[in-house]
Enzyme design. Structure first.
Site, PDB file in Angstrom:
ATOM      1  N   ASP A 148     -29.566 -33.717 -37.877  1.00  0.00           N
ATOM      2  CA  ASP A 148     -28.766 -33.057 -36.863  1.00  0.00           C
ATOM      3  C   ASP A 148     -27.549 -33.667 -37.101  1.00  0.00           C
ATOM      4  OD1 ASP A 148     -27.865 -31.624 -35.022  1.00  0.00           O
ATOM      5  OD2 ASP A 148     -28.969 -32.525 -33.428  1.00  0.00           O
ATOM      6  N   ASP A 348     -22.340 -26.948 -37.603  1.00  0.00           N
ATOM      7  CA  ASP A 348     -23.471 -27.741 -37.149  1.00  0.00           C
ATOM      8  C   ASP A 348     -24.805 -27.461 -37.708  1.00  0.00           C
ATOM      9  OD1 ASP A 348     -25.209 -29.004 -35.418  1.00  0.00           O
ATOM     10  OD2 ASP A 348     -25.385 -27.408 -33.981  1.00  0.00           O
TER      11      ASP A 348
END
Ligand SMILES: *[C@@H]1O[C@H](CO)[C@@H](O)[C@H](O)[C@H]1NC(C)=O
Ligand SMILES: *[C@@H]1O[C@H](CO)[C@@H](O)[C@H](O)[C@H]1NC(C)=O
Ligand SMILES: *[C@@H]1O[C@H](CO)[C@@H](O)[C@H](O)[C@H]1NC(C)=O
Ligand SMILES: *[C@@H]1O[C@H](CO)[C@@H](O)[C@H](O)[C@H]1NC(C)=O
Ligand SMILES: *[C@@H]1O[C@H](CO)[C@@H](O)[C@H](O)[C@H]1NC(C)=O
Ligand SMILES: *[C@@H]1O[C@H](CO)[C@@H](O)[C@H](O)[C@H]1NC(C)=O
Length: 469
Positions: A148, A348
């Site tokens: 992440d 992201d």
């Protein structure tokens, strides 16, 4: 410069089994057989791309985690309602952090006393599509972690699971069986530094530095900070890697063993391994469940990449990117550049669909609908409002969509980066509007598919190279 590559797989996917990356800007439309929109019937098959990745273990990830696994009765390989709900939670959290709003962590009852949580909520592991395998401890225990770029701290569940652990893919990490594990004491400089990077001092009920991560949907992990030997490959061993050893973990259903934090903040793997890899990493996200991509530390080549500036935001974890324009079918949309610059954009890996200021989304949607006017529309999905029924077509085509970033970098999205296939009769534009023009935009993982995306922190630039997987 040394570098290392980790293979990872796509867990949640409902897209076509094959597509190749289109490079260049010359493609006005993407044509394809409609049958290819169906999810692969044998989902997902993964293949590791590096010899030293343990291939044996990867199918276990699929077995446990995938909605397509044997435990699932869902042949569509998707739990869409959940995907969209988790996506919204993540987006709301990112946007509230970046608009200056701080989401306050609640006090924890574990271990006891004053545990102040860093403002660190927002994601739910289930929505993160990509996992990597690493080794932790001496001898190394294999762990499968979701990666992440929107988080800093790496954590995994730890024995003795004093409070509670969820079922995970691999055996739960046991520090007592590792000769290289050390607790981080409250009086250490490390604990003080962590504290100074967060809103308040962590409490030290048992003289060990405590961490906590609370996610928006009431899932959480709490435990101790520890340092360990991290093994990315037999040749790539990082000593004294600071991570979270989770003693009370809940709500993170049937997922990876924890999370690999690739944000830009001090606790992230990227910053901790700066002396090894120079704060330089890259990945390629595959566009189907049956293909594989990679996560790669260090500079292993940038020749075909175009670089755009990496922007710094008030919230240190995130990577800012300078979106300046969007084209549909090679026509530049007339969106005032101030729409993008006022809102700002991050890139992201953990947000599935690109979120745009509403004015920009409306322009994109209108142009896309115009280019698709030959096809019948389908009922909208609650999150994706522009869907088509292609069930009566053998072949179809969609307009190309190109994002332009600062420095004139043009990223011509692949077909599976433009539409999300719910079914043959519901093929949807894979973007969402923010509802206003002031919330931060997010360049999500679907749109990054098949590009090699390079994060070069020292030079403050983000690179895109087509055909990256
Ligand atoms: C684990 O943490 C949660 C959230 O703070 C708390 O409600 C729960 O009581 C804790 N469980 C135990 C066994 O300490
Ligand atoms: C929490 O911290 C405050 C101030 O540091 C202190 O007065 C209080 O006793 C602490 N509470 C517990 C339960 O440790
Ligand atoms: C991160 O580390 C650097 C160098 O050690 C330090 O100057 C900076 O204040 C730290 N940032 C945070 C948010 O802790
Ligand atoms: C680390 O700290 C925890 C909590 O204080 C303790 O239970 C554990 O035994 C410690 N582990 C080591 C290796 O010191
Ligand atoms: C590409 O990488 C080389 C080192 O391998 C570096 O010297 C060069 O500046 C990089 N190019 C860009 C545009 O970052
Ligand atoms: C669909 O495209 C293929 C080639 O990609 C072609 O062979 C076939 O005839 C087309 N089908 C129709 C109905 O146009």
């Amino acid at each position: 410069m040394p570098y290392f590559l980790l293979a990872f797989i796509l867990i949640v996917s409902a897209t076509a089994p094959s597509a190749s990356s289109q490079s260049g800007d010359t493609v006005r439309r993407h044509a394809f057989p409609v049958a290819s929109l169906f999810p692969s019937s044998t989902c997902p098959v993964s293949s590791a791309i590096e010899e030293d990745v343990d291939r044996e273990s990867i199918p276990r990830v699929i077995h446990q985690d995938s909605p397509c696994g044997p435990l699932s009765s869902n042949n569509d390989c998707q739990d869409l309602a959940r995907l969209f709900r988790l996506e919204e939670e993540r987006v709301v959290t990112i946007q509230s952090k970046l608009s200056g709003g701080i989401i306050k962590g609640r006090d924890s009852s574990f271990p006891s006393g004053n545990v102040s949580l860093p403002a660190n909520s927002g994601i739910k592991l289930g929505v993160l599509n990509y996992v990597v395998k690493i080794g932790l401890g001496t001898p190394p225990m294999d762990l499968t972690l979701a990666f992440d770029t929107g988080s800093d701290l790496t954590w995994t569940q730890c024995q003795p699971c004093a409070r509670s652990c969820y079922n995970q893919v691999d055996e739960i990490f046991d520090p007592s069986r590792s000769s290289s594990y050390a607790n981080v004491s409250c009086t250490s400089t490390t604990c003080t530094q962590i504290a100074s990077g967060t809103a308040s001092m962590p409490s030290c009920p048992e003289s060990t530095c405590v961490y906590g991560q609370l996610y928006n949907d009431n899932s959480y992990t709490f435990g101790f900070y520890g340092t360990e030997r991290l093994t990315l490959s037999p040749k790539d061993v990082i000593d004294n890697f600071l991570f979270g050893c989770g003693q009370n973990n809940s709500g993170i259903y049937g997922m990876a063993d924890g999370l690999l934090g690739l944000g830009r903040g001090n606790l992230s793997l990227v910053v901790q391994t700066a002396s090894h890899y120079g704060q330089y990493f890259s990945y390629c996200l595959p566009d189907t469940s049956s293909s594989s991509g990679y996560l790669n530390f260090g500079n292993n080549g940038n020749s075909s990449a175009a670089f755009t500036p990496m922007l710094t935001l008030s919230y240190p974890t995130y990577y800012g990117i300078d979106l300046v324009g969007i084209s549909v079918g090679m026509n530049q949309l007339s969106i005032s550049p101030s729409i993008f610059s006022n809102a700002g954009t991050i890139i992201d890996s953990g947000t599935a669909f690109t979120h745009l200021p509403q004015t920009a989304y409306d322009a994109l949607r209108d142009a896309f609908r115009q280019e698709m006017s030959n096809y019948p529309m389908a009922s909208p999905n609650p999150s994706l409002d522009t869907c088509y029924d292609l069930s009566n077509y053998d072949n179809a085509s969609i307009p190309s969509v190109t994002f332009t970033f600062g420095g004139g970098v043009r990223v011509n999205l692949v077909r599976n980066g433009i539409v999300y296939t719910i079914s043959r009769s519901q093929v949807c534009l894979a973007f969402q509007g923010n509802g206003d023009d002031s919330s931060m935009g997010i360049f999500g993982s679907t749109q990054q598919r098949l590009f090699k995306v390079i994060y070069d922190i020292p030079r403050r630039q983000i690179g895109f190279a087509p055909n990256g997987c």
